[in-house]
Design an enzyme around this catalytic site. Structure first.
Site, short mmCIF file in Angstrom:
data_model
loop_
_atom_site.label_atom_id
_atom_site.label_comp_id
_atom_site.label_asym_id
_atom_site.label_seq_id
_atom_site.Cartn_x
_atom_site.Cartn_y
_atom_site.Cartn_z
N VAL A 193 45.38 -18.34 3.22
CA VAL A 193 44.77 -19.59 2.77
C VAL A 193 43.33 -19.41 2.26
CG1 VAL A 193 46.14 -21.01 4.35
CG2 VAL A 193 43.84 -20.30 5.01
N LYS A 194 42.80 -18.22 2.37
CA LYS A 194 41.39 -18.03 2.01
C LYS A 194 41.23 -17.91 0.49
CE LYS A 194 40.52 -18.56 6.22
NZ LYS A 194 40.23 -17.77 7.38
N ASN A 195 40.00 -18.00 0.02
CA ASN A 195 39.70 -17.97 -1.43
C ASN A 195 40.29 -16.75 -2.13
OD1 ASN A 195 38.18 -20.28 -1.37
ND2 ASN A 195 36.42 -19.37 -2.41
#
Ligand SMILES: *Cc1c(COP(=O)(O)O)cnc(C)c1O
Length: 402
Positions: A193-195
């Site tokens: 879910v991170k950038n």
């Protein structure tokens, strides 16, 4: 249905992972090493190590620094549990402090929490907006006189270590310099879910004082992350190079080349595609909520701090926690997935039972109880952003009245 944050996976990602599979080298190898070099160049530091998660990487930092029972580590109450869990893993005590209105660690609260046993401070860049890391570095310097080192690393450092939890903020900057060059060690997460993602993964950027040798530290972390073995799998494939030694009972948290393959593609287009799109989405939200006093929009940048547009952390100005929950349910009925970042650690059973109480962190509770994170991801269209805005405003009206 608008999801919250699906990863960006397209043919380029799939091709690069397939190429790694076809190469016959699937664990830590050439792609991981290339990814590390590119991460270091991006962050502007000498050395970066890529590992299998922020959590294991940051825990290795505490172990490397010799932090353990009897030691204290200052963390914000408002963060994901991993920030404090790693402190528990090494047997030290998480000392939680309150946050400011921008969700980041209150430096004055951290100052008040420092004792002779404080060995580390972990500021968190919530939502992608960097904490005031320069102020926390100054605070660590001030703590030098009372500092009582009990490991070689601690003696060399002579003050508390500043380990930045930059799980949300890869690519963010302070005073025009990318994160990695501010704290002693900066930890990034590449969770799905991170950038920037590698499915699961993380990295450490080293920026220690010159008394430390960055190259030697990189090697030490490699050994720690691979059972304490003196040679990694790649080095052992050289003909005749079979002999190795084990110098510590190490851990196992290396990054694989399959993960690095995803990361290499992600990194290549990070500044030119990912960040601009995330920025456009956040600014579209900002324009929609800024003039509406029922809402408190988040700071995407502040003074010298430039965020990474990881989360759009909206607050509903007058909502109680129950009303916020009802608004989220009403948003869900409209086909939009939102989230709450985060349930403060003192409200989680484990930490509550250890004696932490949310009443001691009034700002943390005040912000958490009104917070709703809206979808931000590369493939989210402007029309979908407008749909989210409408769902949020309608849901707020339904619950709070006009
Ligand atoms: C995601 C996250 C972590 C943990 O990262 P992993 O790579 O999943 O271990 C730590 N801190 C914060 C603030 C996070 O959001």
């Amino acid at each position: 249905m608008i999801p919250f944050s699906p990863p960006r996976i397209d043919e380029r990602t799939i091709e690069e992972v397939a190429a790694a599979l076809r190469s016959g080298w699937i664990t830590t190898g050439p792609r991981t090493k290339a990814f590390e070099k590119k991460l270091a160049a991006y962050c502007g530091v000498e050395q970066v190590i890529a590992l299998n998660a922020w959590t294991n990487a940051a825990e290795l930092v505490l172990r490397w620094a010799g932090i353990g029972p009897g030691d204290e580590v200052i963390v914000p109450a408002y963060t994901y549990c991993a920030t404090a869990n790693i402190v528990m893993h090494v047997g030290a005590k998480p000392v939680m402090v309150d946050v400011k209105d921008d969700f980041t660690m209150d430096v004055e609260a951290a100052r008040a929490a420092i004792t002779a046993d404080t060995k580390c401070i972990i500021p968190v860049d919530i939502g992608g907006l960097p904490a005031d890391v320069p102020a926390i570095m100054r605070l660590a310097e001030e703590a030098r006189s009372a500092f009582t080192p009990d490991s070689d690393v601690q003696k060399l450092l002579g003050r508390p270590l500043v380990l930045s939890d930059a799980a949300h903020s890869f690519g963010a900057a302070i005073a025009g310099k990318k994160l990695g060059t501010q704290a002693d060690i900066t930890g990034f997460s590449f969770h799905a879910v991170k950038n920037l993602t590698t499915a699961e993964g993380g990295a450490l950027a080293f920026n220690l004082p010159s008394a430390f040798d960055a190259e030697a530290i990189y090697r030490a972390f490699n050994v720690m992350s691979l059972h304490g073995q003196s040679k990694d799998a790649l080095a052992k494939t050289q003909p005749g190079a079979w002999r190795y030694d084990v110098t510590i009972a190490g851990w196992k948290c290396n990054m694989t080349d399959l993960q690095a393959a995803i990361g290499l593609i992600e990194l290549e287009r990070y500044d030119i595609e990912t960040l601009p799109r995330r920025r456009a989405i956040c600014e579209r939200y900002q324009a929609a909520f800024a003039g509406d006093d029922r809402f408190v929009p988040p700071a995407l940048a502040d003074g010298e701090r430039q965020g990474s547009y990881h989360l759009y952390m909206l607050r509903v100005a007058q909502a109680t926690e129950a009303q916020r929950d009802a608004i989220i349910a009403a948003i869900a009925e409209r086909g939009v997935s939102v989230n709450v970042h985060f349930i403060p650690m003192p409200m989680l059973s484990y930490y509550k039972e250890l004696g932490y109480a949310i009443a001691d962190y009034p700002n943390t509770y005040r912000h958490y109880s009104r917070e709703i994170s809206l979808p931000v991801y590369f493939d989210l269209t402007d029309a979908q952003v407008d749909e989210v805005v409408k769902a949020v405003k309608d849901a707020a009206e339904q619950v709070m009245g006009a």
